[in-house]
Scaffold this active site. Structure first.
Site, PDB file in Angstrom:
ATOM      1  N   GLU A   1      22.330 -17.245  11.438  1.00  0.00           N
ATOM      2  CA  GLU A   1      22.464 -17.353  12.887  1.00  0.00           C
ATOM      3  C   GLU A   1      22.369 -15.996  13.596  1.00  0.00           C
ATOM      4  OE1 GLU A   1      25.919 -19.643  13.942  1.00  0.00           O
ATOM      5  OE2 GLU A   1      25.181 -21.454  12.971  1.00  0.00           O
TER       6      GLU A   1
ATOM      7  N   TYR B   1      24.846 -28.293  15.074  1.00  0.00           N
ATOM      8  CA  TYR B   1      26.164 -28.789  15.461  1.00  0.00           C
ATOM      9  C   TYR B   1      26.137 -29.693  16.685  1.00  0.00           C
ATOM     10  CZ  TYR B   1      28.117 -25.813  11.916  1.00  0.00           C
ATOM     11  OH  TYR B   1      28.430 -25.272  10.707  1.00  0.00           O
TER      12      TYR B   1
ATOM     13  N   ARG C   1      26.313 -22.640  -1.034  1.00  0.00           N
ATOM     14  CA  ARG C   1      25.834 -21.555  -0.179  1.00  0.00           C
ATOM     15  C   ARG C   1      27.023 -20.690   0.204  1.00  0.00           C
ATOM     16  NH1 ARG C   1      25.047 -21.423   5.986  1.00  0.00           N
ATOM     17  NH2 ARG C   1      24.050 -19.403   6.239  1.00  0.00           N
TER      18      ARG C   1
ATOM     19  N   HIS D   1      26.263 -12.766   6.824  1.00  0.00           N
ATOM     20  CA  HIS D   1      26.959 -13.753   7.648  1.00  0.00           C
ATOM     21  C   HIS D   1      27.996 -12.985   8.473  1.00  0.00           C
ATOM     22  CE1 HIS D   1      27.844 -18.308   7.868  1.00  0.00           C
ATOM     23  NE2 HIS D   1      28.557 -17.735   8.828  1.00  0.00           N
TER      24      HIS D   1
ATOM     25  N   ASN E   1      20.953 -24.691  11.037  1.00  0.00           N
ATOM     26  CA  ASN E   1      22.344 -25.074  11.272  1.00  0.00           C
ATOM     27  C   ASN E   1      22.365 -25.919  12.527  1.00  0.00           C
ATOM     28  OD1 ASN E   1      22.956 -23.423   9.140  1.00  0.00           O
ATOM     29  ND2 ASN E   1      24.171 -21.945  10.317  1.00  0.00           N
TER      30      ASN E   1
ATOM     31  N   GLU F   1      23.802 -25.747   7.372  1.00  0.00           N
ATOM     32  CA  GLU F   1      25.147 -26.072   7.856  1.00  0.00           C
ATOM     33  C   GLU F   1      25.087 -27.294   8.755  1.00  0.00           C
ATOM     34  OE1 GLU F   1      27.372 -22.995   9.892  1.00  0.00           O
ATOM     35  OE2 GLU F   1      26.722 -21.489   8.445  1.00  0.00           O
TER      36      GLU F   1
HETATM   37  S1  NCW Z   1      31.112 -20.438  15.419  1.00  0.00           S
HETATM   38  C1  NCW Z   1      29.713 -20.954  14.781  1.00  0.00           C
HETATM   39  N1  NCW Z   1      29.691 -21.517  13.547  1.00  0.00           N
HETATM   40  C2  NCW Z   1      30.819 -21.976  12.847  1.00  0.00           C
HETATM   41  C3  NCW Z   1      31.170 -20.913  11.833  1.00  0.00           C
HETATM   42  O1  NCW Z   1      32.246 -21.276  11.042  1.00  0.00           O
HETATM   43  C4  NCW Z   1      30.006 -20.578  10.916  1.00  0.00           C
HETATM   44  O2  NCW Z   1      30.262 -19.373  10.248  1.00  0.00           O
HETATM   45  C5  NCW Z   1      28.736 -20.447  11.725  1.00  0.00           C
HETATM   46  O3  NCW Z   1      27.635 -20.323  10.875  1.00  0.00           O
HETATM   47  C6  NCW Z   1      30.287 -23.188  12.260  1.00  0.00           C
HETATM   48  O4  NCW Z   1      28.887 -22.845  12.102  1.00  0.00           O
HETATM   49  C7  NCW Z   1      28.612 -21.602  12.698  1.00  0.00           C
HETATM   50  N2  NCW Z   1      28.643 -20.840  15.488  1.00  0.00           N
HETATM   51  C8  NCW Z   1      28.688 -20.296  16.775  1.00  0.00           C
HETATM   52  C9  NCW Z   1      28.064 -21.225  17.722  1.00  0.00           C
HETATM   53  C10 NCW Z   1      28.334 -20.682  19.058  1.00  0.00           C
HETATM   54  C11 NCW Z   1      27.790 -21.575  20.085  1.00  0.00           C
HETATM   55  C12 NCW Z   1      28.033 -20.983  21.400  1.00  0.00           C
HETATM   56  C13 NCW Z   1      27.191 -21.665  22.420  1.00  0.00           C
HETATM   57  C14 NCW Z   1      27.328 -20.974  23.728  1.00  0.00           C
HETATM   58  C15 NCW Z   1      26.273 -21.393  24.664  1.00  0.00           C
END
Ligand code: NCW
Length: 470
Positions: free
Chosen positions: A188, A318, A99, A143, A316, A375
């Site tokens: 996202e 995390y 991807r 992205h 995604n 992800e």
């Molecule tokens: S920063 C983020 N990510 C990382 C990035 O490397 C990738 O491009 C993104 O698709 C890993 O996966 C995603 N996501 C931002 C999450 C922010 C969460 C903030 C929460 C605040 C309440």
């Protein structure tokens, strides 16, 4: 760089720390897709080459104070010129699919108008390199690297950007659709809208709640229009959108906690899931945000467009959000709390059960649309040791624990069809710059040397059929 054979060997010295049971690829359906993921701005570099135009991330990272250490994506991990080597790395890992994302400013340097052939040619070469190695390309169209000229015209808060996005999607379909059959419209959109236009933490760095809500709407409208454009041009395409989803739970069972959970679940998850999969904004959240915006930008028929049938939903995952009412009761302010669980270098708590919870919840509430984990992964402070290896047992533990949770979700009836580890290799981690390493392959940012981490070797062995403890 280790060759294919090195990676395929069965020496799993670095088993996960935990030992709860055994897991193997055989615990997933045979047609399950296994992959790794990246995105254009995070890896390509060469931001002024091949006729690429500037994106909002070029502008943002050139603005002092926006990115840790003043880092930017000018060089990144030189994937633009090392894509063959990186395709070899993937072949060595034994993945089925890759991807990646297409940089809109490479295809249309100003965000509209005719295609820039050099940009198309790069992705065409990449796709061919993947197919030659038996790796299926999964292309994400957006992205986060919006062409800067479109931001200058108003960016995502402006409705026109949605139409420009659909035109861009059509160009990508025309250029790659003979060989690429898996498309993800947006990555996202919550981040693009709320970090980009709400908190200002991401590009373009605006802090305006009403603009963030308009951006979210036009991102989703652009998604719906792009689905139409892709289907017209690539009738056999599999099309989806990727959302960052979180289970949301209360920090305790005191007064106001249920409402805090509802609010955060509403804005983080349902604000995107409901329009895309049900064709309606969640009424309770519309009320929550009424003091910020009357949503006058929602035109008749938009929600029907946004609700375009999909082949899969990209998820995604995390971490989980654990919330409690904030200090001012009645204001709707919410506090995010820690539970004292181990965290990754991003400060995100490691919670594999949260993956089971979010997958089963999406299936329960939104029906049996196929899901794909687009992800999942973790940042840790990895270093190459004196012996040239990278020991990252916590990442192995993270991946094994989350794969076990995904396997449980499959057993519980979730139609999960694939899993992509984030990320193939260390890269430019947005506002965190190069300080946060998500790769299963280490990159020395000075020499650009790639070193497969223990987690990469572990993933390769898992994909080769090894049974692992978790
Ligand atoms: S920063 C983020 N990510 C990382 C990035 O490397 C990738 O491009 C993104 O698709 C890993 O996966 C995603 N996501 C931002 C999450 C922010 C969460 C903030 C929460 C605040 C309440």
């Amino acid at each position: 760089m280790p060759d294919h054979q090195d990676l395929g060997h069965r020496d799993l010295q670095n088993q996960p720390d935990h030992d709860h049971g055994a897991l193997s690829r055989g615990d997933f359906p045979p047609e399950f897709t296994w992959g790794v993921a990246t995105s254009s701005y995070q890896i390509e570099g060469a931001t002024s080459e091949g006729g690429r135009g500037p994106s909002i991330w070029d502008t943002f990272s050139a603005t002092p104070g926006r990115v840790v250490d003043g880092d930017n994506g000018d060089v990144a991990v030189e994937h633009y010129r090392r894509y063959q080597q990186d395709a070899d790395l993937m072949a060595g890992l034994g993945v089925d699919a890759y991807r990646f994302s297409v940089a809109w400013p490479r295809i249309q340097p100003t965000g509209s108008g005719p295609v820039n052939q050099a940009g198309v040619d790069f992705y065409s070469r990449l796709v061919d390199a993947l197919l030659e190695r038996g790796i299926t390309p999964w292309a994400t169209l957006y992205h986060w690297d919006l062409p800067q000229p479109l931001e200058d015209l108003g960016g995502w808060p402006s409705r026109d950007t949605a139409y420009r996005f659909a035109e861009y999607a059509a160009h990508v379909a025309d250029a790659l659709g003979d060989r690429v059959k898996h498309f993800i419209t947006l990555n996202e959109p919550w981040c693009s809208a709320f970090l980009g236009y709400g908190s200002g933490r991401h590009a373009p760095g605006r802090s305006d709640g009403a603009a963030a809500l308009a951006a979210a709407h036009h991102l989703m409208l652009g998604h719906g229009l792009a689905v139409q454009a892709l289907r017209e041009r690539v009738p056999d395409a599999q099309v989806g959108i990727t959302l960052n989803l979180y289970p949301v739970t209360g920090a305790h069972d005191g007064h106001g906690v249920d409402d805090a959970v509802r609010r955060i679940d509403g804005l983080s998850n349902r604000w995107f899931l409901d329009p895309v999969l049900r064709g309606a904004y969640p009424k309770d959240v519309v009320e929550d945000v009424a003091h910020i915006s009357d949503l006058a930008f929602v035109a008749d028929a938009d929600l029907e467009t946004i609700n375009a049938p999909l082949d899969f939903l990209g998820v995604n995952y995390y971490t989980r959000h654990v919330v409690a009412p904030g200090a001012f009761p009645g204001t709707g302010l919410v506090e995010f709390t820690d539970r004292g669980l181990p965290t990754t270098a991003m400060g995100w708590e490691v919670d594999a059960d949260g993956l089971f919870d979010i997958l089963t919840r999406v299936t329960r509430d939104y029906g049996d649309l196929p899901l794909v984990m687009t992800e999942n992964g973790a940042a840790f402070d990895d270093e190459v040791g004196a012996d040239g290896t990278v020991h990252d047992p916590r990442r192995i533990d993270f991946l094994a624990g989350h794969l076990a949770a995904a396997a449980r979700a499959v057993r519980a009836g979730v139609p999960l069809r694939g899993y992509f580890a984030w990320s193939l290799m260390d890269n430019f981690e947005w506002a965190e710059g190069y300080a946060k390493r998500f790769g299963i392959v280490h990159v020395d940012f000075d020499t650009q040397e790639r070193t497969v981490k223990d987690s990469g070797r572990w993933y390769a062995a898992f994909l080769a059929g090894d049974r692992t403890q978790y």
